[in-house]
Design a protein around this motif. Structure first.
Motif, PDB file in Angstrom:
ATOM      1  N   GLY A 292      22.718  20.570  -3.053  1.00  0.00           N
ATOM      2  CA  GLY A 292      23.327  19.693  -4.049  1.00  0.00           C
ATOM      3  C   GLY A 292      22.278  18.968  -4.864  1.00  0.00           C
ATOM      4  N   ALA A 293      22.664  18.534  -6.060  1.00  0.00           N
ATOM      5  CA  ALA A 293      21.740  17.788  -6.920  1.00  0.00           C
ATOM      6  C   ALA A 293      21.365  16.452  -6.292  1.00  0.00           C
ATOM      7  CB  ALA A 293      22.373  17.579  -8.296  1.00  0.00           C
ATOM      8  N   LYS A 294      22.278  15.865  -5.526  1.00  0.00           N
ATOM      9  CA  LYS A 294      21.979  14.593  -4.855  1.00  0.00           C
ATOM     10  C   LYS A 294      20.803  14.758  -3.898  1.00  0.00           C
ATOM     11  CE  LYS A 294      25.297  11.775  -3.482  1.00  0.00           C
ATOM     12  NZ  LYS A 294      26.391  11.140  -2.690  1.00  0.00           N
ATOM     13  N   HIS A 295      20.776  15.871  -3.167  1.00  0.00           N
ATOM     14  CA  HIS A 295      19.670  16.134  -2.249  1.00  0.00           C
ATOM     15  C   HIS A 295      18.370  16.368  -3.008  1.00  0.00           C
ATOM     16  CE1 HIS A 295      17.442  19.112   0.486  1.00  0.00           C
ATOM     17  NE2 HIS A 295      17.218  17.912   0.958  1.00  0.00           N
ATOM     18  N   ALA A 296      18.457  17.008  -4.179  1.00  0.00           N
ATOM     19  CA  ALA A 296      17.256  17.204  -4.999  1.00  0.00           C
ATOM     20  C   ALA A 296      16.661  15.858  -5.390  1.00  0.00           C
ATOM     21  CB  ALA A 296      17.595  18.029  -6.236  1.00  0.00           C
ATOM     22  N   LEU A 297      17.507  14.935  -5.809  1.00  0.00           N
ATOM     23  CA  LEU A 297      17.046  13.594  -6.187  1.00  0.00           C
ATOM     24  C   LEU A 297      16.445  12.868  -4.986  1.00  0.00           C
ATOM     25  CD1 LEU A 297      20.021  12.576  -8.484  1.00  0.00           C
ATOM     26  CD2 LEU A 297      17.617  12.500  -9.175  1.00  0.00           C
ATOM     27  N   TYR A 298      17.147  12.925  -3.867  1.00  0.00           N
ATOM     28  CA  TYR A 298      16.660  12.258  -2.656  1.00  0.00           C
ATOM     29  C   TYR A 298      15.273  12.775  -2.269  1.00  0.00           C
ATOM     30  CZ  TYR A 298      16.298  10.802   2.208  1.00  0.00           C
ATOM     31  OH  TYR A 298      15.857  10.264   3.394  1.00  0.00           O
ATOM     32  N   SER A 299      15.122  14.087  -2.253  1.00  0.00           N
ATOM     33  CA  SER A 299      13.837  14.685  -1.879  1.00  0.00           C
ATOM     34  C   SER A 299      12.744  14.307  -2.870  1.00  0.00           C
ATOM     35  CB  SER A 299      13.966  16.208  -1.821  1.00  0.00           C
ATOM     36  OG  SER A 299      14.909  16.596  -0.852  1.00  0.00           O
ATOM     37  N   LEU A 300      13.088  14.288  -4.145  1.00  0.00           N
ATOM     38  CA  LEU A 300      12.112  13.934  -5.177  1.00  0.00           C
ATOM     39  C   LEU A 300      11.590  12.521  -4.967  1.00  0.00           C
ATOM     40  CD1 LEU A 300      10.568  14.430  -7.795  1.00  0.00           C
ATOM     41  CD2 LEU A 300      12.648  13.848  -9.057  1.00  0.00           C
ATOM     42  N   PHE A 301      12.475  11.580  -4.723  1.00  0.00           N
ATOM     43  CA  PHE A 301      12.032  10.203  -4.506  1.00  0.00           C
ATOM     44  C   PHE A 301      11.183  10.093  -3.241  1.00  0.00           C
ATOM     45  CE2 PHE A 301      16.012   9.038  -6.985  1.00  0.00           C
ATOM     46  CZ  PHE A 301      15.311   8.702  -8.129  1.00  0.00           C
ATOM     47  N   GLN A 302      11.538  10.847  -2.219  1.00  0.00           N
ATOM     48  CA  GLN A 302      10.790  10.791  -0.968  1.00  0.00           C
ATOM     49  C   GLN A 302       9.352  11.271  -1.143  1.00  0.00           C
ATOM     50  OE1 GLN A 302      11.638   9.594   2.162  1.00  0.00           O
ATOM     51  NE2 GLN A 302      13.463   8.780   1.153  1.00  0.00           N
ATOM     52  N   VAL A 303       9.147  12.304  -1.945  1.00  0.00           N
ATOM     53  CA  VAL A 303       7.784  12.826  -2.114  1.00  0.00           C
ATOM     54  C   VAL A 303       7.025  12.105  -3.223  1.00  0.00           C
ATOM     55  CG1 VAL A 303       8.532  15.097  -1.308  1.00  0.00           C
ATOM     56  CG2 VAL A 303       8.363  14.684  -3.771  1.00  0.00           C
ATOM     57  N   LEU A 304       7.735  11.379  -4.072  1.00  0.00           N
ATOM     58  CA  LEU A 304       7.107  10.767  -5.250  1.00  0.00           C
ATOM     59  C   LEU A 304       6.663   9.322  -5.016  1.00  0.00           C
ATOM     60  CD1 LEU A 304       6.511  11.148  -8.349  1.00  0.00           C
ATOM     61  CD2 LEU A 304       8.785  10.169  -8.753  1.00  0.00           C
TER      62      LEU A 304
ATOM     63  N   ALA B 177      13.344   5.342  -0.293  1.00  0.00           N
ATOM     64  CA  ALA B 177      11.954   5.827  -0.365  1.00  0.00           C
ATOM     65  C   ALA B 177      10.971   4.660  -0.451  1.00  0.00           C
ATOM     66  CB  ALA B 177      11.786   6.745  -1.574  1.00  0.00           C
ATOM     67  N   GLU B 178      11.465   3.438  -0.183  1.00  0.00           N
ATOM     68  CA  GLU B 178      10.673   2.201  -0.198  1.00  0.00           C
ATOM     69  C   GLU B 178      10.159   1.835  -1.590  1.00  0.00           C
ATOM     70  OE1 GLU B 178       8.707   1.115   3.800  1.00  0.00           O
ATOM     71  OE2 GLU B 178       8.041   3.167   3.385  1.00  0.00           O
ATOM     72  N   GLY B 179      10.802   2.400  -2.608  1.00  0.00           N
ATOM     73  CA  GLY B 179      10.480   2.021  -3.977  1.00  0.00           C
ATOM     74  C   GLY B 179      11.362   0.878  -4.445  1.00  0.00           C
ATOM     75  N   ASN B 180      11.062   0.380  -5.632  1.00  0.00           N
ATOM     76  CA  ASN B 180      11.857  -0.699  -6.222  1.00  0.00           C
ATOM     77  C   ASN B 180      12.597  -0.194  -7.461  1.00  0.00           C
ATOM     78  OD1 ASN B 180      11.067  -2.683  -4.383  1.00  0.00           O
ATOM     79  ND2 ASN B 180       9.277  -3.282  -5.595  1.00  0.00           N
ATOM     80  N   PRO B 181      13.934  -0.201  -7.434  1.00  0.00           N
ATOM     81  CA  PRO B 181      14.681   0.146  -8.642  1.00  0.00           C
ATOM     82  C   PRO B 181      14.593  -0.991  -9.657  1.00  0.00           C
ATOM     83  CG  PRO B 181      16.193  -0.398  -6.845  1.00  0.00           C
ATOM     84  CD  PRO B 181      14.802  -0.479  -6.288  1.00  0.00           C
ATOM     85  N   VAL B 182      14.163  -0.680 -10.862  1.00  0.00           N
ATOM     86  CA  VAL B 182      14.086  -1.680 -11.930  1.00  0.00           C
ATOM     87  C   VAL B 182      15.251  -1.404 -12.892  1.00  0.00           C
ATOM     88  CG1 VAL B 182      12.711  -2.563 -13.855  1.00  0.00           C
ATOM     89  CG2 VAL B 182      11.591  -1.898 -11.713  1.00  0.00           C
ATOM     90  N   ILE B 183      16.248  -2.257 -12.838  1.00  0.00           N
ATOM     91  CA  ILE B 183      17.470  -2.040 -13.606  1.00  0.00           C
ATOM     92  C   ILE B 183      17.303  -2.614 -15.005  1.00  0.00           C
ATOM     93  CG2 ILE B 183      19.964  -2.376 -13.657  1.00  0.00           C
ATOM     94  CD1 ILE B 183      18.833  -0.763 -11.229  1.00  0.00           C
ATOM     95  N   VAL B 184      17.510  -1.766 -16.007  1.00  0.00           N
ATOM     96  CA  VAL B 184      17.388  -2.191 -17.411  1.00  0.00           C
ATOM     97  C   VAL B 184      18.776  -2.169 -18.040  1.00  0.00           C
ATOM     98  CG1 VAL B 184      16.371  -1.685 -19.657  1.00  0.00           C
ATOM     99  CG2 VAL B 184      15.048  -1.288 -17.573  1.00  0.00           C
ATOM    100  N   GLU B 185      19.210  -3.332 -18.504  1.00  0.00           N
ATOM    101  CA  GLU B 185      20.538  -3.450 -19.118  1.00  0.00           C
ATOM    102  C   GLU B 185      20.554  -2.745 -20.478  1.00  0.00           C
ATOM    103  OE1 GLU B 185      23.148  -4.941 -17.705  1.00  0.00           O
ATOM    104  OE2 GLU B 185      22.060  -5.682 -15.944  1.00  0.00           O
ATOM    105  N   THR B 186      21.604  -1.992 -20.725  1.00  0.00           N
ATOM    106  CA  THR B 186      21.823  -1.395 -22.042  1.00  0.00           C
ATOM    107  C   THR B 186      23.011  -2.082 -22.702  1.00  0.00           C
ATOM    108  OG1 THR B 186      23.302   0.317 -21.201  1.00  0.00           O
ATOM    109  CG2 THR B 186      20.940   0.830 -21.260  1.00  0.00           C
TER     110      THR B 186
END
Length: 392
Positions: free
Chosen positions: A98-110, A134-143
């Motif tokens: 699934g695309a969700k797993h692709a995203l998850y894996s990408l964040f884990q390696v990135l 993935a221990e990153g910080n999501p930076v939310i930008v309002e549109t």
């Protein structure tokens, strides 16, 4: 027993929560119309189902290469050439569950600890949660709704810090249905190139585009942006294959190799049978895909016009995906509620219409309405919402 810190940061999916409540009401005998669906209401086309049966009969029921069978990678490669004028080598493609797993894996390696990922609102609910895992910080930008919820070059530049690692772009978008133009993507791409920011382009709704313009992938604008982008896609939405769990990522071969190594220690490989089904999806003509898109386009026009007629609701007309994302805060306040979340809960209880509040997508004044259901149900849902608003 103490749970890990990483899972303690997660918030429950609002989509799943509203779906669970709707199912509970249905189980108790109520006539509930669910507008929370994140999947096409069509069955997977017969030629794809037949390919799965043939794969099983041929004995394709064992382990496959971790990153996907060569035949499917070739089918994906041909899809990119045909649809996007992009050429990816097999080692630049990974097939995932699934695309969700692709995203998850990408964040884990990135991502390393505290690396930042810029996420424009409204966003798909799993983006910030996966970044946090993935221990990153999501930076939310309002549109701005007045700008069709699109990230601007200036807003992007303001959000960049020395810790910025990546930007997520989703076009067509879940939940807003907006589509970025080539010029808008080019401007965003220029900023990312200047600051060496990886672009994660989620194009899972690529085939559900109701404009006269062809889908534009940011990776297809020029070679520099191709090198700076990882595309996420799959067959879930385009071919009504959500349950088959076949997605993929395409991009820099070092990133793809790292994702493949991660998968070798976590998931092994995508389901063998589903991979052969996905080959059939991409090798056939797109008659069924077009047919489904045309039905969605018709539903969009009807549902959009009905929702616009409801007092206190404003809505930017989507150009893709299969959701409306109207602003309902005025309607909620007219009905005596302080938030759209409370209003949505009251409508579910009284009128038995299940909607997903926009708070989970980073836009608390909005609500997501899926039109992946029959025209009859769409009309009845709009009728019930309007009745609730006008009677309170």
């Amino acid at each position: 027993m103490e749970l890990s810190n990483r899972v303690k940061t997660l918030t429950a999916s609002p989509t799943l929560a509203i779906t669970a409540k709707a199912k509970e009401l249905k189980a108790n005998g109520y006539d509930v119309i669910g507008l929370g669906a994140g999947e096409p209401d069509f069955n997977t086309p017969e030629y794809i189902r037949d390919a799965a049966i043939k794969a099983m009969e041929a004995g394709h029921t064992k382990y496959t290469p971790t990153g996907g069978i060569p035949e499917l990678k070739e089918a994906i490669r041909n899809k990119f050439l045909k649809d996007n004028a992009l050429d990816y080598a097999p080692e630049e493609i990974i097939v995932t569950m699934g695309a969700k797993h692709a995203l998850y894996s990408l964040f884990q390696v990135l991502l390393n600890k505290e690396d930042e990922v810029i996420i424009p609102t409204p966003y798909w609910v799993s983006y910030p949660e996966q970044v946090k895992l993935a221990e990153g910080n999501p930076v939310i930008v309002e549109t701005e709704e007045t700008n069709e919820f699109k990230l601007t070059k200036s807003a992007l530049e303001k959000a960049i810090t020395p810790k910025t690692k990546a930007l997520i772009i989703n076009s067509p978008s879940n939940p807003s249905g907006i589509i970025y133009s080539e010029e808008e993507l080019k401007q965003i791409g220029e900023v990312c190139l200047q600051h060496d920011i990886l672009i994660i382009s989620d194009e899972i709704y690529e085939k559900l585009n109701y404009t006269d313009e062809a889908h534009v992938s940011i990776a297809g604008i020029n070679p520099e942006l191709k090198n700076q982008t990882v595309i996420i896609n799959g067959v879930s939405k385009s071919h009504a294959m959500t349950g088959w769990r076949i997605g993929y990522a395409a991009g820099n071969k070092q990133i793809i190799k790292a994702m493949t190594n991660l998968a070798s220690h976590s998931t092994s490989n995508p389901t063998s049978i589903a991979q052969y089904a996905a080959i059939a999806a991409y090798e056939a003509d797109e008659a069924k895909v077009t047919e489904m898109k045309d039905i969605f386009a018709e539903r969009l026009d009807v549902f959009y016009n009905l929702i616009r007629e409801i007092p206190g609701i404003k809505c930017v007309k989507p150009k893709g995906a299969f959701y409306l994302f109207p602003n309902a805060i005025e309607a909620a306040k007219m009905n005596g509620f302080s938030s759209v979340e409370e209003w949505v809960t009251a409508i579910l209880e009284e009128e038995k219409v299940a909607m997903v509040p926009g708070s989970g997508f980073g836009s608390p004044d909005n609500v997501r309405l899926s039109y992946a259901l029959s025209m009859e149900e769409i009309k009845e849902a709009a009728k019930r919402i309007k009745r609730f608003v006008e009677n309170h």
